[in-house]
Design an enzyme around this catalytic site. Structure first.
Site, PDB file in Angstrom:
ATOM      1  N   ASP A   8     -11.698 -19.235 115.187  1.00 23.07           N
ATOM      2  CA  ASP A   8     -11.256 -19.798 116.470  1.00 23.07           C
ATOM      3  C   ASP A   8      -9.785 -19.434 116.627  1.00 23.07           C
ATOM      4  O   ASP A   8      -8.905 -20.109 116.094  1.00 23.07           O
ATOM      5  CB  ASP A   8     -11.454 -21.319 116.461  1.00 23.07           C
ATOM      6  CG  ASP A   8     -10.815 -21.984 117.676  1.00 23.07           C
ATOM      7  OD1 ASP A   8     -10.294 -21.264 118.550  1.00 23.07           O
ATOM      8  OD2 ASP A   8     -10.829 -23.231 117.740  1.00 23.07           O
ATOM      9  N   LYS A  28      -3.620 -19.679 126.605  1.00 21.18           N
ATOM     10  CA  LYS A  28      -2.383 -19.655 125.809  1.00 21.18           C
ATOM     11  C   LYS A  28      -1.752 -18.262 125.893  1.00 21.18           C
ATOM     12  O   LYS A  28      -0.832 -18.053 126.677  1.00 21.18           O
ATOM     13  CB  LYS A  28      -2.673 -20.085 124.378  1.00 21.18           C
ATOM     14  CG  LYS A  28      -3.206 -21.547 124.342  1.00 21.18           C
ATOM     15  CD  LYS A  28      -4.146 -21.759 123.226  1.00 21.18           C
ATOM     16  CE  LYS A  28      -4.956 -23.026 123.261  1.00 21.18           C
ATOM     17  NZ  LYS A  28      -4.371 -24.289 123.607  1.00 21.18           N
ATOM     18  N   TRP A  77      -8.925 -29.324 115.394  1.00 21.30           N
ATOM     19  CA  TRP A  77      -9.794 -28.332 116.044  1.00 21.30           C
ATOM     20  C   TRP A  77     -10.896 -27.859 115.120  1.00 21.30           C
ATOM     21  O   TRP A  77     -12.038 -27.683 115.533  1.00 21.30           O
ATOM     22  CB  TRP A  77      -8.985 -27.168 116.629  1.00 21.30           C
ATOM     23  CG  TRP A  77      -8.213 -27.633 117.829  1.00 21.30           C
ATOM     24  CD1 TRP A  77      -6.864 -27.734 117.950  1.00 21.30           C
ATOM     25  CD2 TRP A  77      -8.759 -28.114 119.072  1.00 21.30           C
ATOM     26  NE1 TRP A  77      -6.528 -28.251 119.178  1.00 21.30           N
ATOM     27  CE2 TRP A  77      -7.662 -28.487 119.887  1.00 21.30           C
ATOM     28  CE3 TRP A  77     -10.043 -28.274 119.573  1.00 21.30           C
ATOM     29  CZ2 TRP A  77      -7.822 -28.998 121.175  1.00 21.30           C
ATOM     30  CZ3 TRP A  77     -10.214 -28.784 120.861  1.00 21.30           C
ATOM     31  CH2 TRP A  77      -9.110 -29.142 121.639  1.00 21.30           C
TER      32      TRP A  77
HETATM   33  N1  PMP Z   1      -9.523 -24.549 119.500  1.00 19.34           N
HETATM   34  C1  PMP Z   1      -8.186 -24.549 119.492  1.00 19.34           C
HETATM   35  C2  PMP Z   1      -7.479 -24.055 118.271  1.00 19.34           C
HETATM   36  C3  PMP Z   1      -7.485 -25.013 120.605  1.00 19.34           C
HETATM   37  O1  PMP Z   1      -6.155 -25.017 120.585  1.00 19.34           O
HETATM   38  C4  PMP Z   1      -8.182 -25.474 121.735  1.00 19.34           C
HETATM   39  C5  PMP Z   1      -7.499 -25.952 122.989  1.00 19.34           C
HETATM   40  N2  PMP Z   1      -6.222 -26.363 122.893  1.00 19.34           N
HETATM   41  C6  PMP Z   1      -9.579 -25.462 121.693  1.00 19.34           C
HETATM   42  C7  PMP Z   1     -10.222 -24.980 120.571  1.00 19.34           C
HETATM   43  C8  PMP Z   1     -10.395 -25.936 122.856  1.00 19.34           C
HETATM   44  O2  PMP Z   1     -10.320 -24.974 123.837  1.00 19.34           O
HETATM   45  P1  PMP Z   1     -10.906 -25.162 125.292  1.00 19.34           P
HETATM   46  O3  PMP Z   1     -10.123 -26.216 125.960  1.00 19.34           O
HETATM   47  O4  PMP Z   1     -10.704 -23.783 125.874  1.00 19.34           O
HETATM   48  O5  PMP Z   1     -12.337 -25.501 125.152  1.00 19.34           O
END
Ligand code: PMP
Length: 359
Positions: A171, A195, A101
């Protein structure tokens, strides 16, 4: 009707009490004769729902007045671009690379300007968080970005990096609301909702008022924080239903004892599962002890040929979505706020029995 224990990394379980309340109000919200889905976002009913949700969130997170709370769309993924479009400027930014991520955030930021790596989890193949002493920050960076909890590999910071006067951007998609947090340590926090917050489709942003400024030329209007601040997140039609459900989740957290209590429960659930992994030769986790996530617990079976039997058996036992992310394989149990401790107990019992019959 039997509810499953859903270990998905997101969309994840919602508290049963919230689902029941939403169900009871689905056809007619508080006698309005309309579902929240059918309310005008500009009408006083929905603006009341929206204001209440924000007020409850401010209480449970103890958000200082100098922070704006934005209820946006586009997921955390849009924030990977929105953050640099608004904040990167000529100085460039520091990013800490701890896994998939953070690397996605880095790739987007590089489209906007200079990105320096202030630290990385390379030493241990990304199964640990870099030590605080190994981080090197540029005092002139526009901001430092990091991912406190890497949802896929299951590594988590046990500390907040000290960036001195450089604003810290986090994030927090898979950790926000899992425990108390000192918001004042951060310049900007963002999280996709699916989440600990509520249904997918909503993205939370907390931004210090000093960071709300002119974005880089050519930034789309929807990616300009100033626009959302000025319009109280109602520049266009917001995700009204997700916003309402998130407000109900915030009220549930408050009624259960707030983030202090969430933290106590989440630590207990995680420690129980890690203890089971550590005490078994059949299961193992690659994540180093000081970097273990409370939210996403990754593990593998010593004999990988048993993976599909493990997963089909767990599904049949009502333990859903234990399969690890396709990029790392193995198993992952996500234990967000709405996962009851009983779910962890049933999982451990299942693992014990599986080991007995396959070990
Ligand atoms: N950052 C993290 C730490 C995540 O766990 C996720 C999704 N699992 C995202 C970003 C991406 O999020 P989204 O699908 O809401 O764009």
């Amino acid at each position: 009707m039997v509810r499953a224990y859903n270990f998905s990394s997101g969309p994840a379980m919602l508290p049963e009490g919230v689902l029941e309340k939403v169900q009871s109000e689905l056809l007619s919200w508080q006698g309005s004769g309309m579902s929240v889905m059918e309310l005008s976002h500009r009408g006083k009913d929905f603006t009341g729902i929206a204001r209440n949700a924000e007020a409850t969130l401010r209480r449970i997170l103890d958000i200082p007045d100098e922070y704006h709370v934005l209820f946006l769309q586009g997921g955390a993924t849009s924030q990977f671009s929105m953050v640099p479009a608004n904040l990167l400027r000529d100085q460039g930014a520091d990013y800490i690379d701890t896994g998939i991520w953070s690397r996605k955030a880095i790739a987007e930021a590089r489209r906007y300007g200079r990105v320096r790596l202030a630290g990385t989890g390379e030493r241990c193949g990304f199964s640990c968080i870099p030590e605080p002493g190994s981080l090197e920050f540029d005092p002139d960076a526009a901001y430092v970005h990091y991912t406190p909890n890497e949802t896929i590999s299951g590594v988590e910071f046990s500390y907040v990096p000290d960036t001195s006067r450089v604003p810290l951007v986090a994030d927090m998609s898979s950790t926000l609301l899992s425990r108390p947090l000192d918001v004042s340590r951060f310049g900007l926090i963002y999280a996709g909702a699916q989440k600990n917050i509520g249904p997918a489709g909503l993205t939370l942003v907390l931004i210090h008022e000093d960071l709300v400024g002119e974005p880089v030329a050519g930034t789309p209007t929807m990616f300009d924080y100033r626009v959302h601040v000025k319009n109280a997140s109602m520049f266009n039609t917001p995700p009204t239903f997700a916003w309402y459900v998130a407000g109900e989740v915030f009220s549930w957290i408050e009624a259960e004892g707030g983030l202090e209590e969430m933290g106590v429960r989440n630590r207990r659930k995680a420690e129980k599962l890690y203890a089971h992994l550590d005490n078994s030769d059949f299961y193992k986790t690659a994540v180093e002890p000081g970097s273990r996530s409370w939210m996403n617990i990754t593990f593998a079976l010593a004999d990988e040929t048993c993976n599909s039997a493990f997963l089909s058996g767990s599904e049949a036992a009502g333990l859903k979505n234990l399969k690890g992310h396709r990029s790392v394989g193995g198993m992952r149990a996500s234990l967000y706020n709405a996962m009851p401790e009983a779910g962890v107990d049933v999982l451990i019992e299942y693992m014990r029995e599986f080991e007995r019959t396959h070990g």
